[in-house]
Design an enzyme around this catalytic site. Structure first.
Site, short mmCIF file in Angstrom:
data_model
loop_
_atom_site.label_atom_id
_atom_site.label_comp_id
_atom_site.label_asym_id
_atom_site.label_seq_id
_atom_site.Cartn_x
_atom_site.Cartn_y
_atom_site.Cartn_z
CE LYS A 190 -4.02 -2.21 0.14
NZ LYS A 190 -3.91 -3.64 0.36
C1 LIG Z 1 -5.28 -4.60 0.93
C2 LIG Z 1 -6.75 -4.47 0.97
C3 LIG Z 1 -7.50 -4.82 2.10
C4 LIG Z 1 -6.92 -5.55 3.26
O1 LIG Z 1 -5.91 -4.88 3.88
P1 LIG Z 1 -5.08 -5.65 5.01
O2 LIG Z 1 -4.38 -4.55 5.72
O3 LIG Z 1 -4.15 -6.58 4.29
O4 LIG Z 1 -6.05 -6.38 5.87
C5 LIG Z 1 -8.85 -4.53 2.12
N1 LIG Z 1 -9.46 -3.96 1.07
C6 LIG Z 1 -8.78 -3.66 -0.06
C7 LIG Z 1 -9.52 -3.00 -1.17
C8 LIG Z 1 -7.41 -3.93 -0.15
O5 LIG Z 1 -6.76 -3.67 -1.29
#
Ligand SMILES: *Cc1c(COP(=O)(O)O)cnc(C)c1O
Length: 387
Positions: A190
């Site tokens: 992210k």
């Molecule tokens: C990455 C992601 C998540 C989950 O995030 P985590 O921190 O790995 O639990 C949820 N929704 C979307 C759209 C994502 O891309």
């Protein structure tokens, strides 16, 4: 895996994290501090993040999945309730609804923005609907005004999946104060990372209190409060909570990333423009320009590889890029096409826009540290293959 890239052109990973010396020093300082788990760095990160988005409360947790689960529970959503969301998302969005005991109801996306369509969401509302759960797909803010209006018309809550949207805003209001609660991810791919981690932001004090307690076993006090010099070893267990806390190791990384976040985002913007210009003449559908008054968080640069337009099937093009030393990814295979969600009445053909995007979408390499000559290599490879 076959790779024909010569050693002079290293593999271009899809989305490696940007880790600077300051990030490393911040984590090492925690390692040497004698306090590794939830403590002062987490409190600092929460305060800094709340200030960044302009929210009254920010609660750091172990993931965005945990943030979504805790938000739904804090909202009192559970068995018998329906939550309307998008099929074009990561499975965690829908799984969190299921973990809360509620029923996910999918509605199609807008073909152009790739975000949950407010009209499709409206058509999916039933007397059992308790909340709307839009996702700011790829970093593009959803139509927050439309979702607010829809929610107030039907007395619904809005919980947003902002996993892609740190840095996004609508009419100068940051995503994070654009819903009843906003859930962020700091997963390694992210825009801002803590390795793994997440955050809930909300202006609702009652939800904030519930989320803090539920994130750490349902205990009335966290460890730092108990072990600090002025602390007391006693606590009450007030609910069967979860083990969803963030550690100081993660928070130190998050704090360090947040101090240089504007620069990280500025780099993404430059890379985005380079792709937009470099790919303009190719028969690929590039991401639409952001809506007026919005800031796109530039999380994923996704193109549509439509065989009818360019003569390539998406998976074949991804493989050809891989053979040229270029990593890509897919966001996302629409959830209604996964076997498990048939349990919830999902079947192929139900959401044609999401299904088309699912079949054709390809995410190109994008990270804040990506050199422009690597962007040019991706552009040149696509020209060689499609031109
Ligand atoms: C990455 C992601 C998540 C989950 O995030 P985590 O921190 O790995 O639990 C949820 N929704 C979307 C759209 C994502 O891309």
């Amino acid at each position: 895996m076959q790779t024909t890239a010569p050693s002079s052109s290293p593999f271009i990973s899809f989305a490696p994290p940007s880790i600077g010396f300051g990030d490393v020093d911040a984590v090492v300082a925690v390692l040497q501090s004698g306090w590794l788990t939830t403590g002062p760095r987490v409190r600092e990160f929460e305060a800094a993040f709340a200030e960044y988005v302009g929210a009254r409360h920010a609660m750091a947790v172990s993931s965005c999945t945990a943030a979504l689960h805790l938000s739904l529970l804090a909202a009192g959503i559970g068995p018998g309730d329906e939550v309307v969301t998008t099929p074009l998302t990561f499975c965690a969005t829908v799984n969190a609804i299921i973990h809360a005991g509620a029923t996910p109801v999918l509605a199609d996306v807008d073909r152009h923005t790739m975000n949950l369509s407010p009209d499709a969401a409206a058509a999916a509302i039933t007397p059992r609907t308790a909340a709307l759960l839009p996702v700011h797909f790829a970093g593009r803010p959803v139509d927050v005004h439309a979702f607010r209006a829809l929610a107030s018309r039907h007395h619904l809550l809005v919980i947003e999946d902002a996993a892609h949207a740190v840095g996004a805003s609508v009419d100068a209001v940051r995503v994070g104060v654009t819903a009843d609660s906003s859930c962020f991810s700091f997963h390694a791919t992210k825009n801002l990372t803590t390795g793994e981690g997440g955050m809930v932001t909300t202006d609702r004090s009652e939800w904030a209190d519930r989320i803090r307690v539920s994130a750490l076993h349902g205990m009335s006090r966290d460890g730092w409060t108990r072990y600090a010099r002025e602390g007391t070893p006693h606590y009450d267990v007030v609910s069967a909570g979860y083990k969803y806390n963030m550690t100081d190791l993660q928070a130190a990384l998050g704090l360090s990333q947040l101090t240089r976040f504007e620069a990280l985002q500025a780099r993404r913007e430059v890379i985005w423009q380079r792709y937009d210009e470099g790919l303009a003449s190719l028969p690929l559908l590039r991401p639409a320009a952001p809506e007026a008054g919005t800031v796109h968080a530039r999380h994923l640069y996704t193109v549509l590889v439509d065989p009818a337009l360019c003569g390539w099937r998406r998976d074949d093009l991804a493989q050809a890029l891989r053979e040229r030393g270029i990593g890509t990814s897919i966001h996302f295979r629409a959830l209604h096409l996964h076997p498990y969600y048939a349990t919830y009445g999902c079947a192929p053909g139900m959401f044609p826009h999401a299904e088309h995007i699912s079949a054709c979408t390809l995410s190109l390499p994008l990270s804040s540290d990506m050199p422009l000559d690597a962007v040019d290599r991706v552009v040149d490879a696509l020209h060689a293959l499609l031109g």
